[in-house]
Motif scaffolding. Structure first.
Motif, PDB file in Angstrom:
ATOM      1  N   LEU A 175       0.652  -0.820   0.297  1.00  0.00           N
ATOM      2  CA  LEU A 175       0.001  -0.091   0.007  1.00  0.00           C
ATOM      3  C   LEU A 175       0.615   0.525   0.103  1.00  0.00           C
ATOM      4  O   LEU A 175       2.048   1.397   0.776  1.00  0.00           O
ATOM      5  N   TYR A 176       0.601   2.050  -0.904  1.00  0.00           N
ATOM      6  CA  TYR A 176       1.727   3.078  -1.068  1.00  0.00           C
ATOM      7  C   TYR A 176       0.180   4.078  -0.926  1.00  0.00           C
ATOM      8  O   TYR A 176      -0.485   4.429  -2.023  1.00  0.00           O
ATOM      9  N   LEU A 177       0.716   5.290  -0.221  1.00  0.00           N
ATOM     10  CA  LEU A 177      -0.091   6.435  -0.466  1.00  0.00           C
ATOM     11  C   LEU A 177       1.197   7.639  -0.730  1.00  0.00           C
ATOM     12  O   LEU A 177       1.421   8.436   0.676  1.00  0.00           O
ATOM     13  N   PHE A 178       0.575   8.490  -1.205  1.00  0.00           N
ATOM     14  CA  PHE A 178       1.899   9.279  -1.240  1.00  0.00           C
ATOM     15  C   PHE A 178       1.022  10.879  -2.077  1.00  0.00           C
ATOM     16  O   PHE A 178      -0.454  10.735  -2.594  1.00  0.00           O
ATOM     17  N   ASP A 179       0.824  11.691  -1.052  1.00  0.00           N
ATOM     18  CA  ASP A 179       0.454  13.115  -1.218  1.00  0.00           C
ATOM     19  C   ASP A 179      -1.120  13.413  -1.124  1.00  0.00           C
ATOM     20  O   ASP A 179      -1.510  13.722  -2.664  1.00  0.00           O
ATOM     21  N   CYS A 180      -1.708  12.764  -0.122  1.00  0.00           N
ATOM     22  CA  CYS A 180      -2.986  12.570  -0.346  1.00  0.00           C
ATOM     23  C   CYS A 180      -3.462  13.533   1.066  1.00  0.00           C
ATOM     24  O   CYS A 180      -3.303  12.459   2.306  1.00  0.00           O
ATOM     25  N   PRO A 181      -3.669  14.681   1.371  1.00  0.00           N
ATOM     26  CA  PRO A 181      -3.484  15.312   2.063  1.00  0.00           C
ATOM     27  C   PRO A 181      -4.756  15.208   3.296  1.00  0.00           C
ATOM     28  O   PRO A 181      -4.928  15.506   4.581  1.00  0.00           O
ATOM     29  N   GLU A 182      -5.644  14.401   2.633  1.00  0.00           N
ATOM     30  CA  GLU A 182      -7.083  14.715   3.668  1.00  0.00           C
ATOM     31  C   GLU A 182      -7.589  13.287   4.286  1.00  0.00           C
ATOM     32  O   GLU A 182      -8.484  13.382   4.777  1.00  0.00           O
ATOM     33  N   ILE A 183      -6.533  12.371   3.475  1.00  0.00           N
ATOM     34  CA  ILE A 183      -7.231  11.113   4.060  1.00  0.00           C
ATOM     35  C   ILE A 183      -6.767  11.411   5.503  1.00  0.00           C
ATOM     36  O   ILE A 183      -5.605  11.942   6.000  1.00  0.00           O
ATOM     37  N   GLU A 184      -7.924  10.828   6.590  1.00  0.00           N
ATOM     38  CA  GLU A 184      -7.155  10.916   7.792  1.00  0.00           C
ATOM     39  C   GLU A 184      -7.102   9.755   8.583  1.00  0.00           C
ATOM     40  O   GLU A 184      -6.586  10.278   9.677  1.00  0.00           O
ATOM     41  N   SER A 185      -7.483   8.961   8.356  1.00  0.00           N
ATOM     42  CA  SER A 185      -7.142   7.699   8.889  1.00  0.00           C
ATOM     43  C   SER A 185      -7.672   6.149   8.015  1.00  0.00           C
ATOM     44  O   SER A 185      -8.341   6.569   6.773  1.00  0.00           O
ATOM     45  N   PHE A 186      -7.265   5.202   8.681  1.00  0.00           N
ATOM     46  CA  PHE A 186      -7.604   3.815   7.867  1.00  0.00           C
ATOM     47  C   PHE A 186      -8.886   3.652   8.220  1.00  0.00           C
ATOM     48  O   PHE A 186      -9.666   3.709   9.047  1.00  0.00           O
ATOM     49  N   PRO A 187      -9.188   2.863   7.386  1.00  0.00           N
ATOM     50  CA  PRO A 187     -10.788   2.101   7.460  1.00  0.00           C
ATOM     51  C   PRO A 187     -11.203   1.190   8.969  1.00  0.00           C
ATOM     52  O   PRO A 187      -9.692   0.985   9.446  1.00  0.00           O
ATOM     53  N   GLU A 188     -12.463   1.661   9.312  1.00  0.00           N
ATOM     54  CA  GLU A 188     -12.761   0.740  10.106  1.00  0.00           C
ATOM     55  C   GLU A 188     -12.242  -0.797  10.467  1.00  0.00           C
ATOM     56  O   GLU A 188     -12.248  -1.331   9.418  1.00  0.00           O
ATOM     57  N   GLY A 189     -11.726  -1.590  11.493  1.00  0.00           N
ATOM     58  CA  GLY A 189     -11.551  -2.921  11.044  1.00  0.00           C
ATOM     59  C   GLY A 189      -9.637  -2.457  11.476  1.00  0.00           C
ATOM     60  O   GLY A 189      -9.262  -3.921  11.113  1.00  0.00           O
ATOM     61  N   GLY A 190      -9.112  -1.487  10.189  1.00  0.00           N
ATOM     62  CA  GLY A 190      -7.641  -1.280   9.962  1.00  0.00           C
ATOM     63  C   GLY A 190      -7.243  -2.189   8.677  1.00  0.00           C
ATOM     64  O   GLY A 190      -8.277  -2.628   7.730  1.00  0.00           O
TER      65      GLY A 190
END
Length: 451
Positions: free
Chosen positions: A242-257
């Motif tokens: 899982l790669y997440l680059f320059d996504c400033p609005e993502i606040e958390s991972f989904p419920e359950g992880g």
């Protein structure tokens, strides 16, 4: 070639030859601005041709079917009149009838293309690459169809606002880049690898159904995306990277992880997500072996340390500008083999300067240490390096003026020092004060030059 308007029978040489160009595998036409017609003999020419490449031939049209039975790859770049045939189902069908082995179709910078007749594509076709076709829309076909595409690349096609999974039930690899009107994406069931890059208006990412085959997900420069797909553990059970680059609005991972099979997690410039890391529960991921985080130094100390733990399975750790990263957090990393630290890491810098690395029994497996961009680091004490170390790289530390020469591990096989001006004269070949102490190291690199 600028003056050529026609490719005639003379191109094929002696007409007595039954199969002209009977050994040619690849044919390229490029930068022929006045070329309008290509006269095809239809007598078995190019019997072994596998790749046809036509670039920057704006006047060329292909109204006569191409009867190249061995053709596997057809690439068209900057040829608007050739692009028209993709919108004419009857003309396109006649072209495809002669491509009995076609596997890949590439269409670049053809603004005349508005649609693709998916329902008539040959079953041999596995890969489609589309770039710079500003008027193209990928509409769901009407009626029965059996899609067979395994790879789809879509780049800089601004008319595309949605990609239906019905188009891609068997697609294994998907790349969607610079499609600025794309607002949502529903991941098809068979997808193994998905890259969404610089689609700035994507707001929703979801999964078609439970048990999707995806193993790699890369999201970059999606400024409006606020969350990852819900229930990732159930819907994406095979996800490993899982790669997440320059996504400033993502606040958390989904419920359950995150999925339990995750092996690599790379996060770069996702401020809200990193600042909410106490909810990540990474210690629940038994397969996580690689973690990389690039932050902006805005993180705050987590009071409850148990809320921010890392699994002992981690073998590779790369951290940049996470100022609250503490030595306490590293104590659980009994499998750590590689660590890269750089930027604003005051607690780790203090640990280095006090020689605390070697006092941690859990670091006996550490083989590679990289120290980068620590402008305030001045020295490394004799006990700073673990005995298991085989590679040491230090770069862009302008105030570092001493190395732990007597504490250099005997196992060290490579020493690399770059952009450390106070150290460089001490390490000079056969002259520097430190040279007698480091000469036995098999590989020494100073400012990218091997000594």
């Amino acid at each position: 070639m600028h003056g050529i308007t026609e490719v005639t029978e003379e191109f094929y040489g002696s007409l007595s030859s039954k199969k002209p160009f009977n050994s040619l595998v690849e044919l390229r036409f490029e930068d022929m601005p006045e070329w309008k017609q290509w006269h095809l003999l239809g007598s078995g020419e190019f019997p072994t041709l596998e790749k046809l490449f036509i670039k920057n031939c704006p006047e060329l049209s292909l109204e006569i079917p191409i009867q190249f039975s061995s053709l596997k790859s057809f690439e068209v770049i900057g040829c608007p009149k050739v692009g028209v045939l993709f919108d004419d189902a009857q003309l396109f069908t006649s072209q495809l009838e002669g491509m009995k082995e076609i596997e890949e179709l590439d269409i670049w910078d053809c603004n005349s293309v508005t649609s693709l007749p998916f329902s008539i594509l040959p079953t041999t076709l596995k890969t489609i690459c589309i770039s710079g076709c500003q008027k193209l829309k990928l509409d769901t076909p009407v009626g029965e169809m059996s899609m067979f595409l395994e790879v789809l690349r879509v780049h800089a096609c601004d008319y595309i606002d949605d990609i239906s999974p019905e188009l891609l039930p068997r697609a294994r690899k998907l790349w969607v880049q610079y499609c600025h009107n794309l607002t949502r994406f529903l991941i098809p069931t068979a997808t193994e690898s998905l890259t969404i890059w610089n689609c700035e208006n994507v707001e929703k990412l979801s999964v078609a159904c439970r048990g999707t085959q995806m193993t790699s997900l890369k999201i970059k420069l999606c400024y409006k995306l606020k969350r990852l797909p819900e229930h990732m553990q159930e819907l994406l059970p095979f996800l490993k990277k899982l790669y997440l680059f320059d996504c400033p609005e993502i606040e958390s991972f989904p419920e359950g992880g995150l999925p339990f099979n995750l092996q690599l997690l790379c996060i770069r410039n996702c401020k809200k997500l990193v600042n909410g890391r106490k909810e990540w529960c990474l210690q629940r991921l038994p397969c996580l072996t690689e973690l990389s985080m690039v932050h902006d130094g805005s993180d705050e100390e987590i009071v409850d340390a148990e809320s921010w733990e890392l699994p002992s399975s981690i073998q590779s750790l790369s951290i940049e500008n996470l100022k609250t990263l503490s030595s306490q957090l590293l104590k659980s990393l009994t499998s750590l083999q590689y660590i890269c630290i750089q930027g604003n890491l005051p607690q780790i810098q203090s640990m280095l300067e006090q020689g605390q690395f070697s006092s941690f029994s859990h670091l006996t497996s550490l083989q590679s240490l990289q120290i980068r961009n620590l402008p305030n680091l001045q020295s490394l004490p004799e006990s700073a390096l673990p005995s298991s170390l085989s590679q040491l790289e230090i770069s862009h530390c302008p105030n570092l003026q001493s190395l732990p020469l007597k504490g250099m591990p005997s196992s060290l096989s490579k020493l690399s020092i770059c952009n450390c001006p106070l150290l460089k004269p001490l390490l000079e070949f056969d002259k520097g004060e430190y040279w007698p102490e480091i000469a036995q190291i098999p590989t020494i690199v100073i400012d990218w030059e091997s000594l």
